[in-house]
Design a protein around this motif. Structure first.
Motif, PDB file in Angstrom:
ATOM      1  N   TRP A  69       0.830  -1.212   0.000  1.00 16.43           N
ATOM      2  CA  TRP A  69       0.000   0.000   0.000  1.00 16.43           C
ATOM      3  C   TRP A  69       0.859   1.255   0.000  1.00 16.43           C
ATOM      4  O   TRP A  69       0.537   2.242  -0.693  1.00 16.43           O
ATOM      5  N   ILE A  70       1.933   1.253   0.773  1.00 13.52           N
ATOM      6  CA  ILE A  70       2.810   2.428   0.811  1.00 13.52           C
ATOM      7  C   ILE A  70       3.420   2.684  -0.559  1.00 13.52           C
ATOM      8  O   ILE A  70       3.454   3.820  -1.047  1.00 13.52           O
ATOM      9  N   GLY A  71       3.919   1.627  -1.209  1.00 10.75           N
ATOM     10  CA  GLY A  71       4.511   1.788  -2.534  1.00 10.75           C
ATOM     11  C   GLY A  71       3.512   2.298  -3.546  1.00 10.75           C
ATOM     12  O   GLY A  71       3.829   3.180  -4.358  1.00 10.75           O
ATOM     13  N   MET A  72       2.292   1.775  -3.529  1.00 16.14           N
ATOM     14  CA  MET A  72       1.271   2.235  -4.471  1.00 16.14           C
ATOM     15  C   MET A  72       0.883   3.681  -4.192  1.00 16.14           C
ATOM     16  O   MET A  72       0.681   4.478  -5.124  1.00 16.14           O
ATOM     17  N   LEU A  73       0.773   4.042  -2.909  1.00 18.96           N
ATOM     18  CA  LEU A  73       0.422   5.424  -2.554  1.00 18.96           C
ATOM     19  C   LEU A  73       1.516   6.398  -2.981  1.00 18.96           C
ATOM     20  O   LEU A  73       1.225   7.470  -3.518  1.00 18.96           O
ATOM     21  N   VAL A  74       2.765   6.032  -2.767  1.00 21.38           N
ATOM     22  CA  VAL A  74       3.880   6.899  -3.176  1.00 21.38           C
ATOM     23  C   VAL A  74       3.884   7.093  -4.686  1.00 21.38           C
ATOM     24  O   VAL A  74       4.079   8.207  -5.186  1.00 21.38           O
ATOM     25  N   ALA A  75       3.665   6.017  -5.443  1.00 17.01           N
ATOM     26  CA  ALA A  75       3.661   6.111  -6.904  1.00 17.01           C
ATOM     27  C   ALA A  75       2.543   7.024  -7.396  1.00 17.01           C
ATOM     28  O   ALA A  75       2.735   7.806  -8.336  1.00 17.01           O
ATOM     29  N   MET A  76       1.369   6.956  -6.767  1.00 15.62           N
ATOM     30  CA  MET A  76       0.240   7.773  -7.212  1.00 15.62           C
ATOM     31  C   MET A  76       0.409   9.238  -6.809  1.00 15.62           C
ATOM     32  O   MET A  76       0.102  10.149  -7.592  1.00 15.62           O
ATOM     33  N   VAL A  77       0.893   9.480  -5.580  1.00 14.92           N
ATOM     34  CA  VAL A  77       1.064  10.861  -5.121  1.00 14.92           C
ATOM     35  C   VAL A  77       2.145  11.565  -5.934  1.00 14.92           C
ATOM     36  O   VAL A  77       2.007  12.745  -6.298  1.00 14.92           O
ATOM     37  N   ALA A  78       3.238  10.872  -6.243  1.00 13.59           N
ATOM     38  CA  ALA A  78       4.323  11.481  -7.017  1.00 13.59           C
ATOM     39  C   ALA A  78       3.930  11.736  -8.456  1.00 13.59           C
ATOM     40  O   ALA A  78       4.618  12.493  -9.157  1.00 13.59           O
ATOM     41  N   TYR A  79       2.841  11.147  -8.905  1.00  8.32           N
ATOM     42  CA  TYR A  79       2.405  11.349 -10.296  1.00  8.32           C
ATOM     43  C   TYR A  79       1.954  12.786 -10.533  1.00  8.32           C
ATOM     44  O   TYR A  79       2.222  13.356 -11.600  1.00  8.32           O
ATOM     45  N   LEU A  80       1.279  13.410  -9.560  1.00 13.20           N
ATOM     46  CA  LEU A  80       0.708  14.749  -9.753  1.00 13.20           C
ATOM     47  C   LEU A  80       1.774  15.823  -9.958  1.00 13.20           C
ATOM     48  O   LEU A  80       1.713  16.571 -10.943  1.00 13.20           O
ATOM     49  N   PRO A  81       2.781  15.971  -9.075  1.00 16.13           N
ATOM     50  CA  PRO A  81       3.805  16.994  -9.345  1.00 16.13           C
ATOM     51  C   PRO A  81       4.628  16.716 -10.591  1.00 16.13           C
ATOM     52  O   PRO A  81       5.129  17.649 -11.221  1.00 16.13           O
ATOM     53  N   TRP A 106      10.697  13.826  -8.761  1.00 17.23           N
ATOM     54  CA  TRP A 106       9.417  13.154  -8.536  1.00 17.23           C
ATOM     55  C   TRP A 106       9.284  11.906  -9.394  1.00 17.23           C
ATOM     56  O   TRP A 106       8.603  10.950  -9.001  1.00 17.23           O
ATOM     57  N   SER A 107       9.912  11.882 -10.552  1.00 16.18           N
ATOM     58  CA  SER A 107       9.909  10.661 -11.364  1.00 16.18           C
ATOM     59  C   SER A 107      10.660   9.535 -10.648  1.00 16.18           C
ATOM     60  O   SER A 107      10.230   8.376 -10.657  1.00 16.18           O
ATOM     61  N   LEU A 108      11.777   9.876 -10.010  1.00 18.98           N
ATOM     62  CA  LEU A 108      12.526   8.872  -9.247  1.00 18.98           C
ATOM     63  C   LEU A 108      11.711   8.363  -8.056  1.00 18.98           C
ATOM     64  O   LEU A 108      11.721   7.164  -7.745  1.00 18.98           O
ATOM     65  N   ILE A 109      11.003   9.279  -7.384  1.00 13.84           N
ATOM     66  CA  ILE A 109      10.159   8.869  -6.258  1.00 13.84           C
ATOM     67  C   ILE A 109       9.067   7.918  -6.735  1.00 13.84           C
ATOM     68  O   ILE A 109       8.775   6.895  -6.101  1.00 13.84           O
ATOM     69  N   SER A 110       8.444   8.242  -7.866  1.00 15.42           N
ATOM     70  CA  SER A 110       7.393   7.378  -8.407  1.00 15.42           C
ATOM     71  C   SER A 110       7.948   6.013  -8.803  1.00 15.42           C
ATOM     72  O   SER A 110       7.324   4.974  -8.536  1.00 15.42           O
ATOM     73  N   LEU A 111       9.126   5.993  -9.423  1.00 16.26           N
ATOM     74  CA  LEU A 111       9.740   4.722  -9.780  1.00 16.26           C
ATOM     75  C   LEU A 111      10.082   3.897  -8.543  1.00 16.26           C
ATOM     76  O   LEU A 111       9.975   2.663  -8.558  1.00 16.26           O
ATOM     77  N   ALA A 112      10.488   4.574  -7.481  1.00 21.55           N
ATOM     78  CA  ALA A 112      10.773   3.859  -6.233  1.00 21.55           C
ATOM     79  C   ALA A 112       9.507   3.209  -5.677  1.00 21.55           C
ATOM     80  O   ALA A 112       9.544   2.077  -5.163  1.00 21.55           O
ATOM     81  N   GLY A 113       8.368   3.909  -5.783  1.00 23.03           N
ATOM     82  CA  GLY A 113       7.101   3.322  -5.349  1.00 23.03           C
ATOM     83  C   GLY A 113       6.726   2.106  -6.168  1.00 23.03           C
ATOM     84  O   GLY A 113       6.314   1.067  -5.621  1.00 23.03           O
ATOM     85  N   TYR A 114       6.882   2.206  -7.494  1.00 18.57           N
ATOM     86  CA  TYR A 114       6.617   1.045  -8.354  1.00 18.57           C
ATOM     87  C   TYR A 114       7.537  -0.119  -7.997  1.00 18.57           C
ATOM     88  O   TYR A 114       7.100  -1.280  -7.940  1.00 18.57           O
ATOM     89  N   GLY A 115       8.816   0.188  -7.784  1.00 14.86           N
ATOM     90  CA  GLY A 115       9.768  -0.861  -7.448  1.00 14.86           C
ATOM     91  C   GLY A 115       9.448  -1.540  -6.129  1.00 14.86           C
ATOM     92  O   GLY A 115       9.623  -2.758  -5.988  1.00 14.86           O
ATOM     93  N   LEU A 116       8.964  -0.756  -5.160  1.00 12.34           N
ATOM     94  CA  LEU A 116       8.611  -1.318  -3.855  1.00 12.34           C
ATOM     95  C   LEU A 116       7.453  -2.302  -3.991  1.00 12.34           C
ATOM     96  O   LEU A 116       7.487  -3.404  -3.428  1.00 12.34           O
ATOM     97  N   VAL A 117       6.441  -1.909  -4.756  1.00 10.24           N
ATOM     98  CA  VAL A 117       5.293  -2.803  -4.960  1.00 10.24           C
ATOM     99  C   VAL A 117       5.724  -4.065  -5.696  1.00 10.24           C
ATOM    100  O   VAL A 117       5.347  -5.184  -5.323  1.00 10.24           O
ATOM    101  N   TYR A 118       6.515  -3.888  -6.740  1.00 16.18           N
ATOM    102  CA  TYR A 118       6.937  -5.043  -7.542  1.00 16.18           C
ATOM    103  C   TYR A 118       7.748  -6.034  -6.715  1.00 16.18           C
ATOM    104  O   TYR A 118       7.526  -7.252  -6.796  1.00 16.18           O
ATOM    105  N   HIS A 119       8.679  -5.518  -5.918  1.00  9.83           N
ATOM    106  CA  HIS A 119       9.551  -6.412  -5.144  1.00  9.83           C
ATOM    107  C   HIS A 119       8.749  -7.221  -4.133  1.00  9.83           C
ATOM    108  O   HIS A 119       8.861  -8.460  -4.091  1.00  9.83           O
ATOM    109  N   TYR A 120       7.954  -6.558  -3.308  1.00  8.38           N
ATOM    110  CA  TYR A 120       7.256  -7.269  -2.242  1.00  8.38           C
ATOM    111  C   TYR A 120       6.119  -8.139  -2.771  1.00  8.38           C
ATOM    112  O   TYR A 120       5.777  -9.160  -2.154  1.00  8.38           O
ATOM    113  N   PHE A 121       5.517  -7.747  -3.897  1.00 12.43           N
ATOM    114  CA  PHE A 121       4.435  -8.567  -4.442  1.00 12.43           C
ATOM    115  C   PHE A 121       4.980  -9.782  -5.183  1.00 12.43           C
ATOM    116  O   PHE A 121       4.516 -10.907  -4.983  1.00 12.43           O
TER     117      PHE A 121
END
Length: 230
Positions: A69-81, A106-121
Motif C-alpha cells: 500500500w505504501i509503494g502504491m500510494l507513493v507512486a500515485m502521489v508522485a504522479y501529480l507533481p 518526482w519521477s525517481l520517487i514514483s519509480l521507487a514506489g513502483y519498485g517497492l510494490v513489484y519487489h514485495y508482491f
C-alpha cells in the motif's frame, strides 16, 4: 494482481478448475459456482489455506501488505507533481533548471514506489504460494510427489493479472518520462551568464525608454481632445 488456474492433472474423479486472484490485501478464490475473498491476515486461521500456501509461510503476505500500500500510494502521489512539471516545461518561459530537477526528482520517487510494490508482491508475497505441480492426499494434505498417498495432482499455473500489467505499463512510462526530462536540455539562457546579462540589459533599457513613450501618448491624446473641441 496475479492469477493462477488450479487444474487437477491426475485424480480418480473430476475436480472443478479453481482460480486464484492475488491483490494487495487479499486473495480471491473462485470456481465455477463460488467466489470468496480471503484477507492475508486471515490466512493462518482459515481452513484449507495450507493447500495453497505452506503453513510456515501463511503470514508472509500479511507482513508485506503494508509495504504494498505504501509503494502504491507513493507512486500515485508522485504522479501529480510530475505531470505539473512536465506541463510547465512545455512553455519556454517556465522551462528552467529547477523545473527539470523537480520533474526528475518526482519521477525517481514514483519509480521507487513502483519498485517497492513489484519487489514485495512478486518476490515475497507471490513467492510464498505454491508453483507448478503439487500432489495432495485424499484428505487434502500436500505430500511429496511420488508418495503412494498422493491421489490428486494439481498444477499451479500463475500468469500476469490486470493489476500487474498496469503496474508494468506505469513503470515503463514513468521510466520514459524520467529519461526525457534528463535528456531534454533547458534553454541556453538558463545556463549562460552572458545571455542572462543581455536579457537584464534589455529589460533595464526597456524600462528607461518606457516613460517618454507614455508622455508622447499622453500628448497625442491631449492634441486629439483639443482638436475635437475646436
Amino acid at each position: 494482481t496475479a492469477e493462477a488456474f488450479l487444474m487437477a492433472l491426475q485424480a480418480p474423479t473430476r475436480y472443478p478448475t479453481v482460480s486464484l486472484d492475488l491483490g494487495l490485501q487479499a486473495v480471491l478464490v473462485s470456481s465455477s459456482s463460488t467466489a470468496s475473498p480471503i484477507p492475508y491476515d486471515e490466512f493462518c486461521d482459515t481452513p484449507g489455506m495450507e493447500q495453497l500456501v505452506p503453513p510456515e509461510d501463511c503470514n508472509v503476505c500479511a507482513d508485506v501488505s503494508l509495504y504494498l500500500w505504501i509503494g502504491m500510494l507513493v507512486a500515485m502521489v508522485a504522479y501529480l507533481p510530475t505531470v505539473a512539471s512536465d506541463c510547465l516545461r512545455l512553455h519556454s518561459s517556465y522551462d528552467v533548471n529547477c523545473q527539470k530537477t523537480v520533474a526528475c526528482f518526482w519521477s525517481l520517487i514514483s519509480l521507487a514506489g513502483y519498485g517497492l510494490v513489484y519487489h514485495y508482491f512478486e518476490y515475497v508475497c507471490l513467492a510464498s504460494f505454491f508453483r507448478g505441480p503439487v500432489m495432495y492426499s485424499a484428505n487434502g494434505i500436500v505430500v511429496e510427489e511420488g508418495e503412494s498417498t498422493g491421489v490428486v495432482k494439481v498444477d499451479f499455473e500463475w500468469k500476469l493479472g490486470t493489476g500487474q500489467i498496469c503496474l508494468y505499463v506505469g513503470f515503463f512510462l514513468k521510466a520514459i518520462d524520467l529519461l526525457c526530462n534528463c535528456c531534454l536540455v533547458t534553454p541556453t539562457i538558463t545556463r549562460s551568464r552572458e545571455e542572462q546579462w543581455e536579457y537584464e540589459r534589455l529589460s533595464e533599457q526597456s524600462e528607461v525608454e518606457a516613460p517618454p513613450r507614455k508622455r508622447e501618448n499622453s500628448e497625442e491624446n491631449e492634441d486629439s481632445s483639443s482638436s475635437s473641441e475646436d
